[in-house]
Design an enzyme around this catalytic site. Sequence first.
Site, PDB file in Angstrom:
ATOM      1  N   LYS A   1      96.050  16.085  82.656  1.00 43.03           N
ATOM      2  CA  LYS A   1      96.599  14.646  83.310  1.00 43.03           C
ATOM      3  C   LYS A   1      96.824  14.954  84.685  1.00 43.03           C
ATOM      4  O   LYS A   1      97.364  15.694  84.216  1.00 43.03           O
ATOM      5  CB  LYS A   1      96.748  13.339  82.115  1.00 43.03           C
ATOM      6  CG  LYS A   1      96.048  13.135  81.423  1.00 43.03           C
ATOM      7  CD  LYS A   1      96.651  11.956  80.331  1.00 43.03           C
ATOM      8  CE  LYS A   1      96.261  11.769  79.078  1.00 43.03           C
ATOM      9  NZ  LYS A   1      96.952  12.214  78.326  1.00 43.03           N
TER      10      LYS A   1
ATOM     11  N   GLU B   1      89.491  12.282  69.112  1.00 44.26           N
ATOM     12  CA  GLU B   1      91.006  12.028  69.296  1.00 44.26           C
ATOM     13  C   GLU B   1      91.201  10.346  68.776  1.00 44.26           C
ATOM     14  O   GLU B   1      90.395   9.586  69.254  1.00 44.26           O
ATOM     15  CB  GLU B   1      91.685  12.450  69.778  1.00 44.26           C
ATOM     16  CG  GLU B   1      91.625  11.917  71.611  1.00 44.26           C
ATOM     17  CD  GLU B   1      92.969  11.715  71.327  1.00 44.26           C
ATOM     18  OE1 GLU B   1      93.640  10.976  71.474  1.00 44.26           O
ATOM     19  OE2 GLU B   1      92.980  12.153  73.574  1.00 44.26           O
TER      20      GLU B   1
HETATM   21  N1  PSU Z   1      93.047  11.772  77.539  1.00 43.45           N
HETATM   22  C1  PSU Z   1      92.612  10.416  77.854  1.00 43.45           C
HETATM   23  N2  PSU Z   1      93.545   9.458  76.900  1.00 43.45           N
HETATM   24  C2  PSU Z   1      94.948   9.856  76.398  1.00 43.45           C
HETATM   25  C3  PSU Z   1      95.114  11.040  76.219  1.00 43.45           C
HETATM   26  C4  PSU Z   1      94.449  11.898  76.220  1.00 43.45           C
HETATM   27  O1  PSU Z   1      92.532  10.492  78.605  1.00 43.45           O
HETATM   28  O2  PSU Z   1      95.174   8.256  76.390  1.00 43.45           O
HETATM   29  C5  PSU Z   1      96.258  10.595  74.618  1.00 43.45           C
HETATM   30  C6  PSU Z   1      95.638  12.420  74.054  1.00 43.45           C
HETATM   31  O3  PSU Z   1      95.413  12.038  72.531  1.00 43.45           O
HETATM   32  C7  PSU Z   1      97.561  13.381  74.924  1.00 43.45           C
HETATM   33  C8  PSU Z   1      97.968  12.444  74.396  1.00 43.45           C
HETATM   34  O4  PSU Z   1      97.501  13.925  73.553  1.00 43.45           O
HETATM   35  O5  PSU Z   1      97.483  11.536  75.698  1.00 43.45           O
HETATM   36  C9  PSU Z   1      99.284  13.008  75.995  1.00 43.45           C
HETATM   37  O6  PSU Z   1     100.923  12.781  75.386  1.00 43.45           O
HETATM   38  P1  PSU Z   1     101.941  13.664  75.647  1.00 43.45           P
HETATM   39  O7  PSU Z   1     101.589  13.336  76.782  1.00 43.45           O
HETATM   40  O8  PSU Z   1     103.017  11.787  75.387  1.00 43.45           O
HETATM   41  O9  PSU Z   1     101.794  14.246  74.991  1.00 43.45           O
END
Ligand code: PSU
Length: 307
Positions: free
Chosen positions: A158, A26
């Site tokens: 996370k 990603e």
């Molecule tokens: N994993 C990491 N750092 C990140 C992300 C994932 O170590 O920044 C990103 C991914 O792209 C994931 C996003 O899809 O954070 C989630 O964002 P949201 O909670 O706005 O959907």
Amino acid sequence: MKNTYTQPSLEVARALKLGAPVVALESTVVTHGLPRPQNLELARNMEKTVRESGATPATIALLDGKIRLGLSDPELVRLSESESTLKISHRDFATAIVKKMDGGTTVAGTMLAAHMAGIKVFATGGIGGVHKESPFDISTDLKALAETPMIVVCAGAKAILDLPATLEYLETMGVPVVGYQTDEFPAFYSRESGLNVSARLDSPKDIAEFAKAHWGVGLQSAVLVTNPLPETDSIPKSEMEPIISKASQEAVEQEIHGQALTPFLLSRISELSGGKSLNANIALLLNNASLAAEIAKNMAVRKTWAM
Ligand code: PSU
Ligand code: MN
């Protein structure tokens, strides 16, 4: 599937045509997740890790409104240095395409593009999920996992999220949560969460067989592989909890919502932990790239170039 929106690099197109192992990577982690210059260094090292394991990396991002699979080094530099890139999840593809913008794809965005190209294995850091600050802020990542047949390797969700609610959602949507060599759902910066995975598997080969069985009964959902970060880089849950609570409280006070919330929390946690969480984040991303490459080799029709 071919369409006019996606553009694989020559290297990725060749690997896909040959049925060789490919790992999608990603790019929101590059554009929004990590600070400079660590973001570029990480992007390069993710690709290097996948290559050294004998698979082809396909970093996915949008450049000038084109969905690109596999970027050149100057393109990685451009993505990592730009001030005005979009964070592209399902909602945002058409915006980026018609306005010819650059953007980093989230887990959901990367899954969409990788699936169109026929890629089966994807490595990220941690998936999005149900936020603690607002139960209505549910990441599109969960919707993508519910509807995309792909192996997604992560270090759990996370730790900034409501983990029990996130796991409930995945269960409802029929997404198996596999623990790689663990019974416990890892919490990104920490190896422990107190929550269980739905199945434990101990080798990349077992994971490939599991995915084939999951899709073999007609299911279209993802297989989420959770890979705890190495012991030496992990931060105990008890140490992370007060830091996460403080960052979360600040987000509420400063009324940070929507797409800005995850990047805000990640960067505040990095500051509050004195950079320790940033180290952990980088270590877990590389650890996931390596496992994803091993799984991709076990999924591939042709396992090496020489065969
Ligand atoms: N994993 C990491 N750092 C990140 C992300 C994932 O170590 O920044 C990103 C991914 O792209 C994931 C996003 O899809 O954070 C989630 O964002 P949201 O909670 O706005 O959907
Ligand atoms: Mn959100």
